[in-house]
Write a protein that holds these residues in place. Structure first.
Motif, short mmCIF file in Angstrom:
data_model
loop_
_atom_site.label_atom_id
_atom_site.label_comp_id
_atom_site.label_asym_id
_atom_site.label_seq_id
_atom_site.Cartn_x
_atom_site.Cartn_y
_atom_site.Cartn_z
N VAL A 45 0.56 -1.23 0.33
CA VAL A 45 0.38 -0.12 -0.07
C VAL A 45 1.18 1.30 -0.28
CG1 VAL A 45 -1.67 1.20 1.58
CG2 VAL A 45 -2.23 -1.22 0.84
N ILE A 66 0.68 3.60 -5.75
CA ILE A 66 0.07 4.36 -5.40
C ILE A 66 -1.09 4.74 -5.75
CG2 ILE A 66 -0.52 6.55 -4.95
CD1 ILE A 66 2.74 7.01 -4.28
N SER A 67 -2.20 3.59 -5.72
CA SER A 67 -3.81 3.61 -7.34
C SER A 67 -4.54 3.55 -5.65
CB SER A 67 -3.90 2.50 -7.85
OG SER A 67 -3.79 1.89 -6.85
N PHE A 124 -7.03 1.62 -6.48
CA PHE A 124 -7.92 0.77 -5.88
C PHE A 124 -6.83 0.64 -4.44
CE2 PHE A 124 -6.88 -4.08 -5.10
CZ PHE A 124 -8.13 -4.07 -5.49
N THR A 125 -5.63 0.49 -4.39
CA THR A 125 -4.77 0.56 -3.19
C THR A 125 -5.79 1.69 -1.83
OG1 THR A 125 -2.99 1.71 -3.51
CG2 THR A 125 -2.00 -0.26 -4.37
N SER A 168 -8.30 -0.62 -0.89
CA SER A 168 -8.08 -1.72 -0.15
C SER A 168 -7.47 -1.19 1.35
CB SER A 168 -6.94 -2.38 -0.76
OG SER A 168 -7.12 -2.59 -2.42
N ARG A 169 -6.74 -0.65 1.29
CA ARG A 169 -6.45 -0.19 2.62
C ARG A 169 -7.14 0.26 4.18
NH1 ARG A 169 -3.27 5.41 2.15
NH2 ARG A 169 -5.79 5.91 3.25
#
Lengths: 313, 291
Positions: free
Chosen positions: A113, A117-118, A120-121, A124-125
């Motif tokens: 994470v 860097i996106s 989606f991440t 997700s975090r």
């Protein structure tokens, strides 16, 4: 004349000393006024119960003859009681598997994470941290549903491959069933702590390393992990304290895993059973206190061996 | 995986890592998904249903909600209210005590400060559950067991909150500002409330959140202290239902759908608080984790 001057000089000195003394007194007073309310709660609800538990644990209640002073008798009994010892052995074994697993999962997620860097991440975090917002009791209830033979999905999923579903409530698998619940519950929280620590690292270090030809893996292993060592240590200590006191999850799953999780499954469950199930408060206190001692010794031994005490506090 | 100058300018994608992360996200979300899906089912759909990870033909959230909040004279609603009361009273009380003590430790050099602070640090290592049995005995002597105070009073104790506030006050509140305020004629209390407190606000919110969540999640303490189920928080209440439902499997199949929906409903306020306040969570955790 000189005398007069000297006299006045000495009197001003005295005056400043007096004023300074007043300031010191004021400082003491205000300090205690701010700390006092917490201090009272601390004495009443931490020191007093600890002292009382110690006192209770030195006595024994017999059906005939009433309560008698047995000094360390309850502790001798506890440390030769197979139920207590097997409970301690269980939580120690459990800690040795669960804590490294949780921290590895958390560390892997935090590194991903942090590096990628996106959108989606970012999403997700949040999702991985979500279980931390769930009370451990509710988390255990939820996993209890998933493990259930009558309405859990395991039978279906394993049925697809023509395999029988594993029974996480059986004697062989309950250990792994609980490991899974605990990892699900805490890995996200540890991930956030590690992520926060990673975000605190100066990015120019990475650039310098890249200039020297370091790969992303090398940066992660050689720069990031060593720099977040204090945060890792903090997590280790917290999870050690928490896991040795294991109570909520096995207590909740006990109903579903009838026969597998005995009332003395962990030391804390045993203390609870002795005190509230059998009204044996003296022995229950002794077990609580002995467990507290085990936790204290484990944490201090751990801090001693890592020798990072200074950076922790 | 080698990072060149161009890759740094463009955000790196790392597709395999993202797929791996995707699997983990699914794992962390599966229990939520199961609960959301299965709380829409009635007892036959729950036990006879072929697909446990998808909705049944009949989606009946409203019927289930109605049953949940009317079962046993609406006891579930009471549990939620109790949990809310315990979380607010315990959280606010613990925060006030922590902020004052943390500020006192950070900003006043009083006699016994060093000693009491090291006692406090030692207390961070004391397992909270070791205190439950003796606290129960003390409270039972005072006639406090089986009252709301038996749950609220012990949750006022938050040594970690004091430690966190101490660290924050030490670093975020400069002595010069406090001295300036005092030179301008502000009293100690006014300096604390109007000068120091606003500077400490981010950490105050974090301590408030952490202690409120800790009392909302509490299980061992209320389980030991309370015997009247009208005083239970929702954690102990759902545990009770689960015990009943597991004990006589055949007679109480309808209770299972209530437990599933009950678990979902009890989680919703926390999830909302969690999403809206996430900035504060992280801020405070980094304070605790980095120093």
């Amino acid at each position: 004349m000189t005398l007069l001057i000297e006299e006045s000089a000495s009197s001003t000195q005295e005056k400043t000393r007096k004023v300074r003394g007043n300031v010191r007194l004021r400082e003491h007073l205000m300090g205690w006024l701010f700390v006092g309310p917490f201090g009272i709660v601390f004495l009443a609800l931490l020191i007093a119960p600890l002292g009382y538990a110690l006192y209770l644990s030195l006595w024994q209640k017999k059906l005939i003859g009433g309560t008698s002073f047995v000094f360390l008798g309850n502790y001798v009994k506890a440390f030769t009681d197979p139920t207590f010892l097997s409970g301690v052995w269980f939580v120690v074994r459990f800690s040795l598997v669960a804590i490294p697993l949780q921290i590895l999962v958390a560390l892997a997620m935090a590194l991903i994470v942090d590096a990628v860097i996106s959108l989606f991440t970012r999403f997700s975090r949040l999702m991985i941290f979500l279980p931390y917002a769930i009370p451990t009791v509710i988390g255990a209830v939820m996993w209890g549903f998933l493990y259930s033979k009558s309405f859990g999905p395991l039978t279906d999923i394993f049925g697809l491959f023509g395999a029988p579903a594993p029974d996480f409530f059986s004697k062989n698998l309950i250990f792994y069933g609980l490991i899974n619940v605990v990892t699900w519950q805490w890995a996200g929280y540890y991930m956030i702590i590690l992520y926060a620590a990673l975000q605190g690292i100066d990015p120019s270090l990475y650039e310098a390393a890249r200039m020297d030809g370091a790969s992303s893996w090398q940066i992660a292993l050689r720069i990031k992990i060593p720099l977040i060592a204090p945060a890792l240590l903090l997590i280790l200590v917290f999870s050690l304290i928490g896991t040795l006191q294991f109570f909520n999850e096995p207590q909740i799953l006990r109903y579903l895993a009838a026969g597998t999780i005995a009332p003395g499954f962990t030391p804390n469950m045993y203390a609870y059973q002795q005190a509230f199930g059998l009204a044996n408060f003296n022995y229950g206190s002794a077990i609580s206190f002995a467990l507290g001692g085990v936790v204290f010794v484990c944490v201090y031994a751990f801090l001693f061996f890592t020798r990072k005490r200074r950076s922790f506090f | 995986m080698t990072g060149s100058a161009g890759a740094r300018r463009r955000p790196q994608r790392h597709l395999p890592l993202q797929i791996f992360l995707g699997f983990l996200v699914v794992y962390f979300l599966v229990p939520f998904w199961w609960v959301i899906v299965n709380s829409s089912k009635d007892a036959p759909g729950l036990f006879g249903g072929s697909n446990t990870l998808w909705f049944a033909d009949q989606v009946d959230y409203f019927g289930n909600l109605q049953r949940l909040f009317t079962y046993d004279g609406g006891i579930y609603g009471r549990w939620i209210l109790n949990s809310t009361l315990y979380a607010f009273a315990g959280g606010i009380g613990a925060t006030i005590l922590s902020v004052m003590a943390g500020y006192g430790f950070a900003k006043y050099r009083f006699a016994g400060r060093r000693f009491s602070f090291s006692v406090l640090l030692g207390a961070l290592m004391v397992p909270a559950t070791a205190l439950v049995i003796p606290t129960f005995m003390m409270f039972s002597g005072l006639g406090l067991t089986n009252t709301i105070w038996a749950v609220i009073l012990p949750s006022l104790l938050n040594p970690f909150g004091v430690y966190l506030m101490h660290v924050y006050a030490r670093d975020a509140v400069p002595d010069e500002i406090l001295d300036a305020a005092k030179v301008d004629g502000a009293g100690e209390l006014r300096t604390f409330l109007q000068v120091a407190f606003p500077l400490m606000r981010p950490a105050v919110v974090t301590v408030l959140l952490l202690s409120a969540v800790a009392s909302w999640n509490n299980y061992f303490l209320p389980l030991a202290m309370l015997s009247d189920n009208r005083l239970f928080p929702v954690t102990v209440g759902l545990g009770l239902w689960q015990g009943i439902a597991s004990a006589n499997n055949s007679g109480s199949t309808s209770l299972w759908s209530l437990i599933i929906l009950g678990a979902l409903v009890s989680v919703i306020p926390l999830v909302i608080a969690f999403f809206t306040l996430q900035r504060h969570w992280r801020g405070g955790l980094s304070v605790g984790g980095l120093r």
